[in-house]
Design an enzyme around this catalytic site. Structure first.
Site, PDB file in Angstrom:
ATOM      1  N   SER A 305       0.815  -1.216   0.000  1.00 16.01           N
ATOM      2  CA  SER A 305       0.000   0.000   0.000  1.00 16.01           C
ATOM      3  C   SER A 305       0.852   1.272   0.000  1.00 16.01           C
ATOM      4  CB  SER A 305      -0.948  -0.037   1.204  1.00 16.01           C
ATOM      5  OG  SER A 305      -1.915   0.967   1.133  1.00 16.01           O
ATOM      6  N   ASP A 316       9.926   5.785 -10.364  1.00 17.60           N
ATOM      7  CA  ASP A 316       9.522   6.450 -11.598  1.00 17.60           C
ATOM      8  C   ASP A 316      10.302   7.742 -11.834  1.00 17.60           C
ATOM      9  OD1 ASP A 316       7.752   4.460 -12.108  1.00 17.60           O
ATOM     10  OD2 ASP A 316       5.934   5.674 -11.893  1.00 17.60           O
ATOM     11  N   LYS A 330      -0.761  -4.263  -3.130  1.00 15.25           N
ATOM     12  CA  LYS A 330      -2.051  -3.699  -2.720  1.00 15.25           C
ATOM     13  C   LYS A 330      -2.137  -2.281  -3.273  1.00 15.25           C
ATOM     14  CE  LYS A 330      -4.955  -2.410   1.206  1.00 15.25           C
ATOM     15  NZ  LYS A 330      -5.074  -1.004   0.809  1.00 15.25           N
TER      16      LYS A 330
END
Length: 441
Positions: A305, A316, A330
């Site tokens: 999460s 990224d 998740k």
């Protein structure tokens, strides 16, 4: 009393009123005939009739009397528990405990759990908790609680059974990696979770460990970065390890704040759902508490999460090297929707995406460099002769430095000597510094 069509029609009307599908006004209730003629696309009458019939059969035929309130609450629990593993109906105690867990102090075993094929699975143990002390690991399966099988047990029911008065014991039967199941006895405790810990490792390299994302985690990371710089005699760190292993997640805003400490611009995470307020975008601010220190993020199967939001964003943005093993996967957002009578719904309302548009739901974050957990052991030294062993060898004038180096080797083992993944992270950071030092001015 026999079950008649008249009683069924009456029960259907009552059910519709409770579910809010028709108005309770004096002139609004349709007749049973009108119900039959209602458009199928706007009102699932056949399903409602089935629900009402089941409700009536339970009330008349179940072995013990059961009141309407209990039946409707059970129906609500069933509706939510069958949506996904993370949606649930929170009764007052569960709602209160959820609020306490995000503030950093709550009772229980200190373990984040989910359902895997109907069996209770450990997502991650919380640092300094009974679960962590007992050696429970991410992806362990809890197949029994006090000898009661968990197969088919709802998540809320399992959590309720594991909670209890601090100081009381509970026995869990664990299945791990195909091994023979084994029992672990734990003693419940008040869990006081320290969200952030930091440590200066060696030669200007630092470690920040986040065990879970709580309301104040972002501010605590800022303090940890400042403390590491102070401990490093005011000098900028040569490298930093952000340890998110076995971090089950937590507050979304805290994940955003932590990421913002390491990047100065750009998107951090965005969410997409069906309702307007589920469409959110979070971007970095210009402030950067980390001073662009070389960064390695450690992850594993217990990172879930909010941990995946941080790791995915830094990956990224090419801000960090992500190292370890694949995360839990998740990628959904749960919203707590308060109801009356101190109850609430914990409802999955959106999926979140990394800046490049990746959804990690059921897939996870894949590390840039895979490093499995392992033990560090050194081979025994073979008998060898060096120049310093030869009789009459010349000195080098570095006697004081040699003495300090010998003393350092005799010190107690360092964290990086016991944790293989941290050891590899430091080696990577050292390599980065070597390469940067070799660059032409």
């Amino acid at each position: 009393m026999p079950f008649t069509k008249t009683r069924l029609a009456s029960t259907v009307l009552s059910t519709l009123l409770v579910l809010g599908l028709i108005s309770s006004g004096a002139n609004a209730a349709p007749s049973p005939t009108a119900l039959t003629e209602a458009p199928a696309e706007t009102l699932p009458l056949n399903d409602l009739r089935t629900f009402a019939e089941v409700l009536e059969r339970i009330k008349t035929a179940y072995v013990e009397p059961i009141d309407d309130k209990t039946l409707f609450e059970n129906a609500i629990k069933g509706m939510l528990s069958n949506l996904d593993p993370h949606s649930s109906y929170l009764e007052p105690d569960a709602f209160r405990e959820l609020q306490e867990s995000t503030s950093g102090e709550f009772g229980g075993l200190g373990i984040e759990v989910g359902l895997e094929d109907g069996i209770l699975q450990v997502i991650a143990p919380i640092d300094d908790s009974p679960a962590a002390a007992a050696g429970l690991e991410a992806q362990d399966l809890i197949i029994k609680i006090n000898d009661q099988p968990t197969k088919g047990m709802s998540l809320m029911k399992a959590v309720e059974q594991m909670r209890g008065k601090p100081g009381t014991s509970i026995r869990l039967t664990i299945a791990r990696d195909g091994r023979k199941p084994f029992d672990v006895t734990l003693k419940r405790a008040i869990i006081k979770s320290t969200s952030v810990k930091s440590q200066l490792l060696e030669d200007g390299y630092g470690l920040i460990r986040i065990s879970q994302f709580q309301v104040n985690t972002g501010a605590e990371v800022a303090k940890a970065l400042a403390k590491l710089k102070k401990d490093n005699k005011g000098q900028a760190l040569k490298g930093l390890i952000l340890d998110l292993r076995n971090n089950p997640g937590g507050v979304l805003q805290a994940a955003v704040e932590v990421t913002d400490h390491f990047i100065s611009s750009g998107l951090i995470v965005y969410t997409k759902g069906r309702i307007a307020n589920a469409e959110l975008r979070f971007s970095a601010t210009a402030a950067n508490a980390s001073d662009d220190v070389p960064l390695v993020v450690l992850i594993n199967g217990g990172s879930a999460s909010a941990s995946e939001i941080v790791a995915g964003a830094l990956q990224d943005h090419k801000r960090a090297v992500v190292m370890g093993t694949d995360t839990f996967g998740k990628g959904s957002v749960q919203t707590v929707l308060p109801l009356n009578n101190d109850r609430a719904l914990k409802l999955t309302t959106a999926l979140y995406y990394t800046p490049s548009g990746r959804s990690i739901q059921a897939q996870g974050i894949v590390p840039d460099i895979t490093v499995e957990r392992a033990k560090i052991s050194q081979e025994e030294h073979t008998l060898g002769v060096k120049e310093a062993d030869l009789a009459g060898h010349l000195g080098n004038g570095n006697a004081a430095a040699d003495k300090r180096a010998k003393t350092d080797k005799q010190q107690t083992p360092r964290l990086q000597d016991e944790d293989y993944q941290i050891n590899q992270a430091i080696n990577l950071l050292k390599g980065v510094n070597v390469l940067q030092g070799q660059k032409a001015p």
